[in-house]
Design a protein around this motif. Structure first.
Motif, PDB file in Angstrom:
ATOM      1  N   VAL A   1       0.849  -1.189   0.000  1.00 54.25           N
ATOM      2  CA  VAL A   1       0.000   0.000   0.000  1.00 54.25           C
ATOM      3  C   VAL A   1       0.885   1.241   0.000  1.00 54.25           C
ATOM      4  N   THR A   2       0.595   2.185  -0.887  1.00 55.49           N
ATOM      5  CA  THR A   2       1.327   3.445  -0.863  1.00 55.49           C
ATOM      6  C   THR A   2       1.128   4.097   0.505  1.00 55.49           C
ATOM      7  N   PRO A   3       2.208   4.361   1.251  1.00 53.77           N
ATOM      8  CA  PRO A   3       2.085   4.633   2.691  1.00 53.77           C
ATOM      9  C   PRO A   3       1.243   5.831   3.107  1.00 53.77           C
ATOM     10  N   TRP A   4       1.042   6.814   2.236  1.00 51.56           N
ATOM     11  CA  TRP A   4       0.228   7.954   2.684  1.00 51.56           C
ATOM     12  C   TRP A   4      -1.237   7.565   2.860  1.00 51.56           C
ATOM     13  N   MET A   5      -1.669   6.504   2.190  1.00 50.68           N
ATOM     14  CA  MET A   5      -3.091   6.146   2.215  1.00 50.68           C
ATOM     15  C   MET A   5      -3.491   5.681   3.601  1.00 50.68           C
ATOM     16  N   GLY A   6      -4.388   6.410   4.211  1.00 44.17           N
ATOM     17  CA  GLY A   6      -4.818   6.141   5.576  1.00 44.17           C
ATOM     18  C   GLY A   6      -4.032   6.900   6.623  1.00 44.17           C
ATOM     19  N   ALA A   7      -2.943   7.553   6.212  1.00 43.38           N
ATOM     20  CA  ALA A   7      -2.132   8.312   7.166  1.00 43.38           C
ATOM     21  C   ALA A   7      -2.720   9.702   7.380  1.00 43.38           C
ATOM     22  N   ASP A   8      -2.349  10.324   8.480  1.00 39.23           N
ATOM     23  CA  ASP A   8      -2.820  11.667   8.793  1.00 39.23           C
ATOM     24  C   ASP A   8      -2.004  12.742   8.095  1.00 39.23           C
ATOM     25  N   THR A   9      -0.756  12.447   7.787  1.00 39.19           N
ATOM     26  CA  THR A   9       0.116  13.444   7.186  1.00 39.19           C
ATOM     27  C   THR A   9       1.289  12.742   6.524  1.00 39.19           C
ATOM     28  N   ALA A  10       2.105  13.494   5.829  1.00 36.68           N
ATOM     29  CA  ALA A  10       3.327  13.000   5.203  1.00 36.68           C
ATOM     30  C   ALA A  10       4.183  14.207   4.869  1.00 36.68           C
ATOM     31  N   ARG A  11       5.481  13.979   4.720  1.00 35.20           N
ATOM     32  CA  ARG A  11       6.349  15.062   4.279  1.00 35.20           C
ATOM     33  C   ARG A  11       6.148  15.288   2.772  1.00 35.20           C
ATOM     34  N   HIS A  12       6.711  16.369   2.271  1.00 33.30           N
ATOM     35  CA  HIS A  12       6.468  16.773   0.888  1.00 33.30           C
ATOM     36  C   HIS A  12       7.010  15.735  -0.093  1.00 33.30           C
TER      37      HIS A  12
END
Length: 620
Positions: A406-417
């Motif tokens: 899974v592409t890690p941003w999916m379901g996450a609250d935030t991510a770096r640019h």
């Protein structure tokens, strides 16, 4: 309502990239932003729609929002020509507060399919007019290609002039530093004039995939140099070829790979690309530095990136070249052979140096912080497997896929640019095409897991918004919609079809601000007019088809450096502590178009037009 053109003021452009602060994702308000206007009591309720319209056989949902505590029970669809009610629907359960609103509902009128012009009404509140028709997406992908042509470096067909023809001089390579090589061409990354291999290769892949998957939706109205005319080649393929030609220059030898052209010394005020006279201080005139991929941290100034390898860039090159080889096979076999060789050599470099090749900062600590690379190598392997039928590439690709399901941003609250880039992984889809039943099912399950993670957040608010409001949230939204499309195409499963459409609707006005996020699309709609761009700011040149960055958390906006709105905020009533969007030149965080985001949008719009055509044909 169409926005009027605003007063143009003078402001020096700030840096165009920052790192997103880690903040919590929530359906409730976040601290850090306050609206500045009061709205009269009778203007507290709105109905948000997809301004492009809706297809007869497609999902049709609008969103009712209010700053009051009023509850909604029912709504009506009204024929705009006759003012007669043609459909009545129940509002269903409230979704409650979201952003600046106290109440919200999803208004689903998918059951109604007769073409025409309509508006929705709930009590005394009316939506803008919209149409239901098979052609609402017709020509939209071609329209977005206008922005890609405008972003061209080298010869720029929009300005009918050339720029950055002296690029560039090498840094970090096996040759002496400051060696002059020809890397002119390609696309400017955004409203600045930096150029990155990672975004350019990803954009090129999207354009090639759009041509492969939806060739009938594209027209031939431009020459390969971007000027008007016909050359017997679809314009989308001409644009992909422009990207490929630059990628060839950035991978000129089997063991040479370059990652970046220019750096943040570019950020020195407003100017057209053809008037770019920034001196990089190396006595090379107008030439700009081109960074060799070493697999180690880089940065010529105070700051450095955290690079660990070459595979993130090499994998993207491999996939773009391998798909290009497939595309030109039978059309131009010599060219197809060249692209095949380049795909193999790029993939070999990725195998030799696993890890990420991040972009290089200089004066500021801001850069594309890509932290994943197995997705890039998976897609490269998948494309090489399709090209060569060599089973070893499938095995390698499948192994890479297991490392990042899974592409890690999916379901996450935030991510770096740009931490997890590309924002969706084409690799699972491309491998599944020629996989056995068991492997295909597993690859599909990876897509579904990512979708389910986002939907777990999305189903809690009326906009079905599960994408975090980090920088370039519109790019994530576009990619997420594409992943939904790919999953649905592989399975025929309609479980997440409404979620997919909600993300498309968001881009075209079904959002808290009621505005499209694409410059000039639709022509009759509320769309950006004041993007962060020298072309519009200095000369009022439209950025037709450009997808702007999109909304960010209020807490991100309030912590940005060098940012200030230059005029009154027409969306002030809809800003919140949760999220903000400004159609204002001064807001480089939400209103700057990006080349790679627009390329992804072209694929998504082409898919929508093709789906509309298929729906129309099914009725015959």
């Amino acid at each position: 309502m169409m926005k009027s053109k605003k007063t143009w003021l003078t402001l020096v452009a700030g840096a165009c990239i920052v790192t997103a602060n880690a903040i919590a994702f929530s359906n409730q308000a976040q601290p850090g932003y306050e609206a500045s206007v009061e709205v009269a009591a009778e203007e507290q309720t709105w109905i948000r729609i997809n301004q492009l319209g809706y297809t007869p056989s497609g999902i049709k949902v609008a969103v009712w929002v209010s700053k009051s505590q009023a509850r909604l029970k029912r709504f009506e669809l009204v024929d705009a020509a006759t003012n007669k009610v043609v459909f009545k629907g129940k509002a269903g359960e409230t979704y409650g507060a979201y952003g600046p609103f106290s109440e919200s509902y999803r208004l689903n009128f998918s059951a109604y399919s007769k073409p025409g012009n309509y508006y929705l009404r709930a009590g005394k509140v009316k939506s803008p007019e919209f149409k239901i028709a098979d052609d609402v997406y017709k020509g939209t992908a071609d329209f977005a290609l206008r922005y890609m042509r405008q972003q061209r470096s080298g010869f720029n067909p929009y300005l009918k002039d050339s720029c950055h023809t002296d690029d560039g001089y090498t840094m970090y390579g096996p040759m002496p530093d400051s060696t002059i090589i020809d890397v002119s061409g390609g696309w400017h990354d955004a409203s600045d004039y930096l150029q990155y291999s990672t975004t350019s290769a990803n954009a090129t892949y999207h354009l090639l995939a759009a041509y492969r998957d939806f060739p009938e939706v594209f027209t031939d109205k431009h020459l390969d140099n971007g000027l008007e005319g016909t050359n017997g080649v679809a314009d989308v393929l001409d644009e992909a070829r422009w990207g490929l030609n630059w990628l060839l220059k950035m991978h000129p030898k089997e063991d040479w790979l370059f990652n970046q052209l220019a750096d943040d010394r570019d950020h020195q005020g407003l100017r057209l690309p053809t008037k770019d006279d920034v001196d990089y201080g190396m006595g090379k005139g107008k030439a700009r530095p081109v960074y060799f991929v070493t697999g180690e941290p880089q940065g010529l100034g105070k700051y450095k990136n955290r690079a660990t390898g070459a595979a993130s860039t090499a994998g993207k090159f491999a996939s773009a070249f391998a798909l290009a080889a497939q595309t030109y096979q039978g059309k131009d076999n010599d060219l197809a052979k060249l692209f095949r060789q380049k795909a193999l050599s790029a993939y070999k470099l990725g195998l030799a140096k696993p890890g990420v090749a991040q972009t290089a900062p200089n004066r500021a600590p801001y850069f594309y912080e890509e932290d994943n690379w197995v997705d890039d190598m998976q897609l490269g392997a998948a494309a090489l497997y399709q090209l060569t039928n060599d089973q070893s590439y499938f095995k390698q690709g499948y192994t890479y896929g297991l490392q990042e399901k899974v592409t890690p941003w999916m379901g996450a609250d935030t991510a770096r640019h740009y931490q997890w880039y590309p924002f969706h992984n084409f690799g699972h889809f491309e491998l599944a095409k020629k996989a056995d039943a068991k492997s295909k099912a597993e690859l599909i399950s990876f897509y579904k897991e990512g979708i389910e993670r986002v939907f777990a957040k999305a189903k809690k608010n009326a906009f079905y918004r599960g994408v975090p409001f980090i920088w370039c949230s519109n790019n994530l939204t576009t990619s997420f919609a594409i992943q939904n499309h790919l999953c649905r195409k592989m399975t025929g499963d309609q479980t997440f079809a409404e979620l997919e459409q909600a993300n498309i609707d968001w881009l075209f006005g079904c959002n808290p601000w009621g505005t499209s996020m694409v410059f000039g699309l639709p022509a009759h709609g509320d769309t950006p007019v004041d993007p962060h761009s020298s072309l519009t700011y200095l000369h009022q040149y439209p950025l037709d088809g450009g997808l702007v960055d999109g909304p960010v958390y209020g807490s991100i906006f309030n912590n940005l450096k060098g940012i200030a709105l230059v005029q009154e905020d027409e969306y002030a009533a809809f800003q919140s502590k949760l999220v903000v969007y400004h159609d204002d030149f001064g807001d480089y965080s939400t209103n700057e178009p990006t080349m790679d985001g627009t390329a992804s949008l072209i694929y998504l719009l082409a898919a929508q037009e093709q789906s509309s055509r298929e729906g129309a044909q099914a009725k015959k």
